[in-house]
Design an enzyme around this catalytic site. Sequence first.
Site, PDB file in Angstrom:
ATOM      1  N   ARG A  80       0.856  -1.187   0.000  1.00 48.57           N
ATOM      2  CA  ARG A  80       0.000   0.000   0.000  1.00 48.57           C
ATOM      3  C   ARG A  80       0.890   1.234   0.000  1.00 48.57           C
ATOM      4  O   ARG A  80       2.106   1.126   0.112  1.00 48.57           O
ATOM      5  CB  ARG A  80      -1.033  -0.010   1.138  1.00 48.57           C
ATOM      6  CG  ARG A  80      -0.676  -0.669   2.439  1.00 48.57           C
ATOM      7  CD  ARG A  80       0.346   0.052   3.284  1.00 48.57           C
ATOM      8  NE  ARG A  80       0.100   1.466   3.385  1.00 48.57           N
ATOM      9  CZ  ARG A  80       1.028   2.367   3.595  1.00 48.57           C
ATOM     10  NH1 ARG A  80       2.302   2.011   3.753  1.00 48.57           N
ATOM     11  NH2 ARG A  80       0.740   3.653   3.677  1.00 48.57           N
ATOM     12  N   GLY A  81       0.241   2.406  -0.114  1.00 47.18           N
ATOM     13  CA  GLY A  81       0.993   3.646  -0.297  1.00 47.18           C
ATOM     14  C   GLY A  81       1.054   3.922  -1.795  1.00 47.18           C
ATOM     15  O   GLY A  81       1.370   3.019  -2.582  1.00 47.18           O
ATOM     16  N   ALA A  82       0.752   5.173  -2.190  1.00 44.94           N
ATOM     17  CA  ALA A  82       0.557   5.481  -3.609  1.00 44.94           C
ATOM     18  C   ALA A  82       1.744   5.080  -4.498  1.00 44.94           C
ATOM     19  O   ALA A  82       1.569   4.329  -5.473  1.00 44.94           O
ATOM     20  CB  ALA A  82       0.218   6.960  -3.762  1.00 44.94           C
TER      21      ALA A  82
ATOM     22  N   ARG B 135      -7.330  -0.360  -6.967  1.00 50.07           N
ATOM     23  CA  ARG B 135      -7.679   0.713  -6.026  1.00 50.07           C
ATOM     24  C   ARG B 135      -7.880   1.990  -6.843  1.00 50.07           C
ATOM     25  O   ARG B 135      -7.102   2.253  -7.770  1.00 50.07           O
ATOM     26  CB  ARG B 135      -6.588   0.927  -4.965  1.00 50.07           C
ATOM     27  CG  ARG B 135      -6.439  -0.252  -4.007  1.00 50.07           C
ATOM     28  CD  ARG B 135      -5.501   0.076  -2.852  1.00 50.07           C
ATOM     29  NE  ARG B 135      -6.164   0.897  -1.843  1.00 50.07           N
ATOM     30  CZ  ARG B 135      -5.525   1.443  -0.797  1.00 50.07           C
ATOM     31  NH1 ARG B 135      -4.233   1.274  -0.649  1.00 50.07           N
ATOM     32  NH2 ARG B 135      -6.195   2.161   0.095  1.00 50.07           N
TER      33      ARG B 135
ATOM     34  N   GLN C  30      -2.208   2.294   9.947  1.00 46.22           N
ATOM     35  CA  GLN C  30      -0.931   2.425   9.221  1.00 46.22           C
ATOM     36  C   GLN C  30       0.067   3.262  10.018  1.00 46.22           C
ATOM     37  O   GLN C  30       1.281   3.060   9.901  1.00 46.22           O
ATOM     38  CB  GLN C  30      -1.159   3.073   7.840  1.00 46.22           C
ATOM     39  CG  GLN C  30      -1.837   2.179   6.828  1.00 46.22           C
ATOM     40  CD  GLN C  30      -3.345   2.384   6.821  1.00 46.22           C
ATOM     41  OE1 GLN C  30      -3.946   2.716   7.831  1.00 46.22           O
ATOM     42  NE2 GLN C  30      -3.962   2.163   5.675  1.00 46.22           N
TER      43      GLN C  30
ATOM     44  N   ASP D 210      -2.141  10.814  -2.142  1.00 46.80           N
ATOM     45  CA  ASP D 210      -2.496   9.766  -3.109  1.00 46.80           C
ATOM     46  C   ASP D 210      -2.783  10.336  -4.487  1.00 46.80           C
ATOM     47  O   ASP D 210      -2.628   9.642  -5.492  1.00 46.80           O
ATOM     48  CB  ASP D 210      -3.699   8.973  -2.603  1.00 46.80           C
ATOM     49  CG  ASP D 210      -3.239   7.994  -1.541  1.00 46.80           C
ATOM     50  OD1 ASP D 210      -3.060   8.414  -0.387  1.00 46.80           O
ATOM     51  OD2 ASP D 210      -2.991   6.821  -1.889  1.00 46.80           O
TER      52      ASP D 210
ATOM     53  N   ASN E   7      -5.654  12.290   0.437  1.00 51.64           N
ATOM     54  CA  ASN E   7      -4.751  11.460   1.240  1.00 51.64           C
ATOM     55  C   ASN E   7      -5.612  10.679   2.229  1.00 51.64           C
ATOM     56  O   ASN E   7      -6.839  10.854   2.299  1.00 51.64           O
ATOM     57  CB  ASN E   7      -3.706  12.326   1.957  1.00 51.64           C
ATOM     58  CG  ASN E   7      -2.600  11.497   2.585  1.00 51.64           C
ATOM     59  OD1 ASN E   7      -2.014  10.630   1.924  1.00 51.64           O
ATOM     60  ND2 ASN E   7      -2.310  11.714   3.852  1.00 51.64           N
ATOM     61  N   LYS E   8      -4.966   9.826   3.006  1.00 55.69           N
ATOM     62  CA  LYS E   8      -5.669   8.955   3.963  1.00 55.69           C
ATOM     63  C   LYS E   8      -6.712   9.720   4.771  1.00 55.69           C
ATOM     64  O   LYS E   8      -6.462  10.831   5.234  1.00 55.69           O
ATOM     65  CB  LYS E   8      -4.639   8.322   4.890  1.00 55.69           C
ATOM     66  CG  LYS E   8      -5.179   7.429   5.981  1.00 55.69           C
ATOM     67  CD  LYS E   8      -6.064   6.317   5.475  1.00 55.69           C
ATOM     68  CE  LYS E   8      -5.391   5.445   4.444  1.00 55.69           C
ATOM     69  NZ  LYS E   8      -6.364   4.506   3.778  1.00 55.69           N
TER      70      LYS E   8
HETATM   71  O1  MRU Z   1      -4.609   3.104   2.217  1.00 53.63           O
HETATM   72  P1  MRU Z   1      -3.131   3.357   2.134  1.00 53.63           P
HETATM   73  O2  MRU Z   1      -2.373   2.819   3.300  1.00 53.63           O
HETATM   74  O3  MRU Z   1      -2.557   2.934   0.809  1.00 53.63           O
HETATM   75  O4  MRU Z   1      -3.010   4.941   2.199  1.00 53.63           O
HETATM   76  C1  MRU Z   1      -1.747   5.520   2.061  1.00 53.63           C
HETATM   77  C2  MRU Z   1      -1.732   6.998   2.209  1.00 53.63           C
HETATM   78  O5  MRU Z   1      -2.742   7.645   2.351  1.00 53.63           O
HETATM   79  C3  MRU Z   1      -0.382   7.667   2.062  1.00 53.63           C
HETATM   80  O6  MRU Z   1      -0.320   8.838   2.818  1.00 53.63           O
HETATM   81  C4  MRU Z   1      -0.158   8.021   0.585  1.00 53.63           C
HETATM   82  O7  MRU Z   1      -0.383   6.917  -0.241  1.00 53.63           O
HETATM   83  C5  MRU Z   1       1.202   8.546   0.348  1.00 53.63           C
HETATM   84  S1  MRU Z   1       2.436   7.304   0.469  1.00 53.63           S
HETATM   85  C6  MRU Z   1       3.908   8.026   0.134  1.00 53.63           C
END
Ligand code: MRU
Length: 309
Positions: A45-47, A75, A169, A210, A220-221
């Site tokens: 996970r993470g963009a 996603r 996370q 994201d 973002n999250k």
């Molecule tokens: O649902 P996730 O854990 O993939 O969400 C991740 C985030 O919101 C991060 O802040 C974002 O992807 C940036 S990662 C460098």
Amino acid sequence: MSQPLRWEDDALWVLDQRRLPAEEAWLRCDSPADVAAAIRTLAVRGAPAIGLAAAYGMALASDRAAAAELLRSARPTAVNLAWAVGRSLQADDPLALAERLHAEQREADRKLSEMGAELLPEGARALTHCNAGALATGGLGTAGGVLLAAWEHGRLAHVWVDETRPLLQGARLTAWELGRAGIPHRVITDSSAGGLMARGDVDVVVVGADRIAANGDVANKVGTYPLAVLAERHGIPFHVAAPVSTLDPATPSGGEIPIEERDPSEVASGSPALNLAFDVTPAELVASIVTEAGVLRPPYAESIAAAAR
Ligand code: MRU
């Protein structure tokens, strides 16, 4: 730094982030379907990291058009996913492309981390949300990389880590990374941020992204937007760190960013629930967007268009 993925033995290996920090287990992905499942279930996970996973997933495809469709739909919010798949479709050698994107991400993280660290005041007590560290990018991290560089330059005193409901996370991944780097930190419940700011215990907020729309609105999250509102109320700078691949000039504003809805069972067992995975922070609350192409400032319509070029 812990890395979220590696290519070995003609397969993509994904560090299963669902099991961290208790266990470091690697999942083997032999097909685009395996990779799409790892992305959907948040094993990776993470963009930026899901973009890289998808790029490696394309290297496992026999039917690239079908694989692209499958991976893109894993996603919806992080634009890095569609961006990486699009790049792969144009490449002659998908594996070489994935390796190149991976190297570029490491370089982007290194550059933006250094620039972002300069934005932190001396002795900063920073607050971050979710995980935007090495596990989320395949490099040093974005917001996490900024914190790491600030620590190495002696500018960072302490990090408040939002636990990040509902999948933790922050509490599971960011705290683990900061602990391994020896950076002083404490996990807080997401709802503690306002009280800490009111007490004067937060100097700066740094988060990842994201997707960033053409006007500078930032997805973002979930929980990022309320943090930005609180930061404005308390006069605290709110910085976003992200690679250029997270900029989406084709999406005019945050209202057009698709927001992932996840299974209600992640939030409540048995009761009806709405599980929005992301929210949108309006550009006016964002002090700067730190990219490898420079620190972008308002008016974002102009600075983003220039960086994306
Ligand atoms: O649902 P996730 O854990 O993939 O969400 C991740 C985030 O919101 C991060 O802040 C974002 O992807 C940036 S990662 C460098």
